[in-house]
Structures are given as structure tokens and as C-alpha cells.
Design an enzyme around this catalytic site. Structure first.
Site, short mmCIF file in Angstrom:
data_model
loop_
_atom_site.label_atom_id
_atom_site.label_comp_id
_atom_site.label_asym_id
_atom_site.label_seq_id
_atom_site.Cartn_x
_atom_site.Cartn_y
_atom_site.Cartn_z
N ARG A 154 -3.42 4.27 5.88
CA ARG A 154 -4.41 5.24 5.39
C ARG A 154 -5.18 5.85 6.54
O ARG A 154 -5.57 7.02 6.50
CB ARG A 154 -5.34 4.57 4.38
CG ARG A 154 -4.62 4.22 3.07
CD ARG A 154 -5.46 3.41 2.12
NE ARG A 154 -4.66 3.05 0.93
CZ ARG A 154 -5.01 2.12 0.06
NH1 ARG A 154 -6.16 1.45 0.22
NH2 ARG A 154 -4.23 1.85 -0.98
N LYS A 187 5.38 -1.14 -6.30
CA LYS A 187 4.38 -0.92 -5.25
C LYS A 187 3.08 -1.59 -5.67
O LYS A 187 2.50 -1.23 -6.70
CB LYS A 187 4.17 0.57 -5.01
CG LYS A 187 3.17 0.85 -3.89
CD LYS A 187 3.02 2.33 -3.65
CE LYS A 187 2.03 2.63 -2.53
NZ LYS A 187 1.88 4.09 -2.30
N GLU A 207 9.24 -2.55 -14.12
CA GLU A 207 9.02 -1.28 -13.42
C GLU A 207 10.33 -0.77 -12.80
O GLU A 207 10.66 0.42 -12.91
CB GLU A 207 7.96 -1.45 -12.33
CG GLU A 207 6.53 -1.63 -12.84
CD GLU A 207 5.89 -0.31 -13.23
OE1 GLU A 207 6.59 0.72 -13.28
OE2 GLU A 207 4.68 -0.32 -13.48
N TYR A 211 8.08 0.33 11.04
CA TYR A 211 7.58 1.02 12.23
C TYR A 211 8.20 0.44 13.50
O TYR A 211 8.04 1.01 14.57
CB TYR A 211 6.06 0.93 12.28
CG TYR A 211 5.42 1.55 11.06
CD1 TYR A 211 5.27 2.93 10.96
CD2 TYR A 211 4.99 0.77 9.98
CE1 TYR A 211 4.72 3.51 9.83
CE2 TYR A 211 4.43 1.34 8.85
CZ TYR A 211 4.31 2.71 8.78
OH TYR A 211 3.78 3.29 7.65
N LYS A 223 7.21 -2.73 -2.14
CA LYS A 223 6.20 -2.51 -1.11
C LYS A 223 4.93 -3.26 -1.47
O LYS A 223 4.48 -3.16 -2.62
CB LYS A 223 5.91 -1.00 -1.00
CG LYS A 223 4.92 -0.62 0.09
CD LYS A 223 4.69 0.89 0.11
CE LYS A 223 3.68 1.25 1.21
NZ LYS A 223 3.38 2.69 1.23
#
Length: 334
Positions: free
Chosen positions: A214, A204, A244, A324, A259
Site C-alpha cells: 500500500r 484473498k 470462493e 518480488y 494471497k
């Protein structure tokens, strides 16, 4: 290095396979279906409540009752899972985010409601403290404002366990603290949540594409002019993402998340090629907002561009896509 096994022109005419619809379909390398989509949703308190997200046209914050109705549509369209994000009231935010693991909290009640109404629907919960902190950071901060890793990790364990207790199928830590996947996995095992999956936001990035999100969850005003550079990844780094991801897998992650999405498809491709594990990416709020702005102005055709953007994730190696556009794309794919 790639070397073609085909002969030279005109013995090879690659356009032959493109000349007819049936042949294009027969040799198509990747296919996008509603089963590839995960729909991120925003839940708020109350009943019969809906609020438009101004920076994300077509996206609304919904109370649990209306969210369940939207989830029914998603299931009918063949979408396998929702990713749940809470809009936490200001009076429930604190420096140490205790509301995050309240068994009667907004997320916990939403999970119970969704699983009761739609048992076969996959419910994915966000494990991070930023909706619950007064400062908008993903963890608990020191007096100097630094996000403390191990203290935060302990809080995330409590949050993830509360989600699993409520019935979440997948917990998705998006905080980027070191070691939190192992700590969460250990706690889930100790509490007999053996089949609760972990989707790790392993790569991320500290991206500028998150602004509308946000706004949607109400953390933009809390973080103010702050940033998350000390724990989210530097957008300049690629090799670090593999470290990671590998660490999260070693600690017990079942799935890996990259992301943002489209600007980071090179990362998704590397993760899939080198680690060969279930790999997901998030077409984030800023990507959605840019597309919608162009659609609303008539600069781009909505359905073809939307579907092309999602197909790019499949071509990059993604097993699934948080987007979305999930409902719109699933309708267009029927």
C-alpha cells in the site's frame, strides 16, 4: 491415511537416497525454475523516473520506459510474466474511480508499451479500484462507507475490458466482490476477447502483510485507519476459501490465486488437492520486507533462504508464484 510400504530399519534406511548429490537430484519431488515466477512491478507517470520503495528494499516504482528495460531483463532470465500495479497521481483519484478504465490511463499505456516491445511476455493487470479511489478501498462506497458490491462490479468490468483492449494477456481481479468474475468473463466474450485469461484472486485474505504494498502504490494514506474486513476473507477461515475458489471457477476464472503466500500455504494445498486447477500464490510485500530485513542484518543467508521460501510454494501445490524476488531468484537459478 498414509501407510508406508517400506520395510523396517535397517532394511530401509531413508538416508541412503540422501547420501549423494546425484541421488538427491534423481529423487527430488519438486523443482523451482524461473518459469514458475511472476514479477510484480510498480509503474508511475513520466519518463526516466524511478523511486525507491522504502519499506521494500531493492524494489522501485518505474516509469514506462524504464519498466520496459526491466522487463527485458526478466524475459532474458526466463521469467514468463509481469504483474502490473499502477502508482496513480492524486489528481486522478476520485470517489468513483473513473480513471481506472481510461483508455489512455497509466496501466493501459504501460500494457501497450510492454506488448509492443516484448510481444511474448505475459502481461497481467490488477483489476481493483483501490489505486484510483480517494478513500483507498477496492470499490465504490456508500454514504455510510460500505463498499457496494454490484456497483463496484460494474466498474470492474469496465476496467478489465479496458485492460484487454490495451492488450493485457491476463486480467486479475483482486477486489473480492461477489460475482465479478462472471460479469468480467461475459463482457470479455461479448467483446471478442476470447483468449484473455482471468486469474482470480479468489482466496484473498484481510491480511496485515500488505502494508508495504500500500505504501508502494500510494493507497496507504488514503485508507488511513480503515480496513477491508467486509470483503476480504477472514484469516481464520479455510473452508470458505474453497467455496470462493469454486465459485470463481464456475464463473469463468482460468486460474486461482491465494494471497498472502507463505502464511497461507495450507490454503494453496487444499485448493490444489480438492479443485485440481491452475493454482497460484502471492509472496506479498510484507513477506518480502521481513526477509529483506533479516538479509540486510546478516541474520539469514539471502539466496538459500529466498530459494527455500519459493520452493515451499511448489511443494504446497502452486503452479506459479508472484514474488518480488523474481529477478534475484531467476539469477540465482541460472
Amino acid at each position: 491415511m498414509f501407510q508406508t510400504q517400506r520395510g523396517p530399519f535397517p532394511h530401509t534406511r531413508l538416508r541412503r537416497l540422501r547420501a549423494h548429490d546425484f541421488s538427491r537430484r534423481l529423487v527430488r519431488e519438486h523443482l523451482l525454475t524461473p518459469a514458475d515466477l511472476i514479477y510484480p512491478v510498480f509503474v508511475l507517470e513520466g519518463s526516466g523516473q524511478r523511486e525507491a520503495v522504502a519499506s521494500m528494499p531493492g524494489i522501485e516504482r518505474l516509469s514506462i520506459d524504464l519498466l520496459i528495460e526491466q522487463a527485458r531483463e526478466a524475459v532474458a532470465l526466463g521469467i514468463p510474466a509481469l504483474a502490473l500495479f499502477p502508482v496513480v497521481p492524486a489528481d486522478c483519484k476520485s470517489l468513483t474511480a473513473e480513471e481506472a478504465w481510461n483508455p489512455e490511463g497509466l496501466v493501459q499505456r504501460a500494457v501497450k508499451g510492454l506488448k509492443e516491445a516484448l510481444p511474448a511476455l505475459g502481461v497481467i493487470t490488477d483489476v481493483a479500484l483501490d489505486p484510483y479511489t480517494t478513500h483507498g478501498q477496492d470499490g465504490i462506497i456508500s454514504d455510510s462507507g460500505y463498499v457496494m458490491n454490484d456497483v463496484t462490479s460494474a466498474a470492474l468490468v469496465r476496467q478489465a475490458l479496458s485492460h484487454a483492449d490495451a492488450g493485457a494477456d491476463v486480467v486479475a481481479p483482486s477486489d473480492m466482490m461477489d460475482g465479478r468474475i462472471g460479469a468480467i468473463r461475459t463482457s470479455l466474450e461479448q467483446h471478442s476477447h476470447h483468449n484473455t485469461m482471468i486469474m482470480a484472486y479468489a482466496a484473498k485474505y484481510a491480511s496485515a502483510y500488505y502494508g508495504p504494498f500500500r505504501d508502494a502504490v500510494g493507497s496507504a494514506g488514503n485508507i488511513g485507519g480503515g480496513n477491508k474486513y467486509s470483503y476480504q476473507m477472514d484469516p481464520a477461515n479455510s473452508d470458505e476459501a474453497l467455496h470462493e475458489c469454486a465459485l470463481d471457477l464456475a464463473e469463468g476464472a482460468d486460474m486461482i490465486m491465494v494471497k498472502p503466500g507463505m502464511p497461507y500455504l495450507d490454503i494453496a494445498r487444499r485448493v490444489k488437492d480438492e479443485l485440481r486447477v491452475p493454482t497460484f500464490a502471492y509472496q506479498v510485500s510484507g513477506e518480502y520486507a521481513m526477509h529483506m530485513a533479516a538479509f540486510e542484518r546478516g541474520w539469514l543467508q539471502q539466496d538459500p533462504v529466498m530459494l527455500e521460501s519459493l520452493l515451499a510454494f511448489k511443494r504446497a501445490g502452486c503452479d506459479g508464484i508472484l514474488t518480488y524476488f523474481a529477478l534475484q531468484a531467476a539469477r540465482a537459478l541460472q
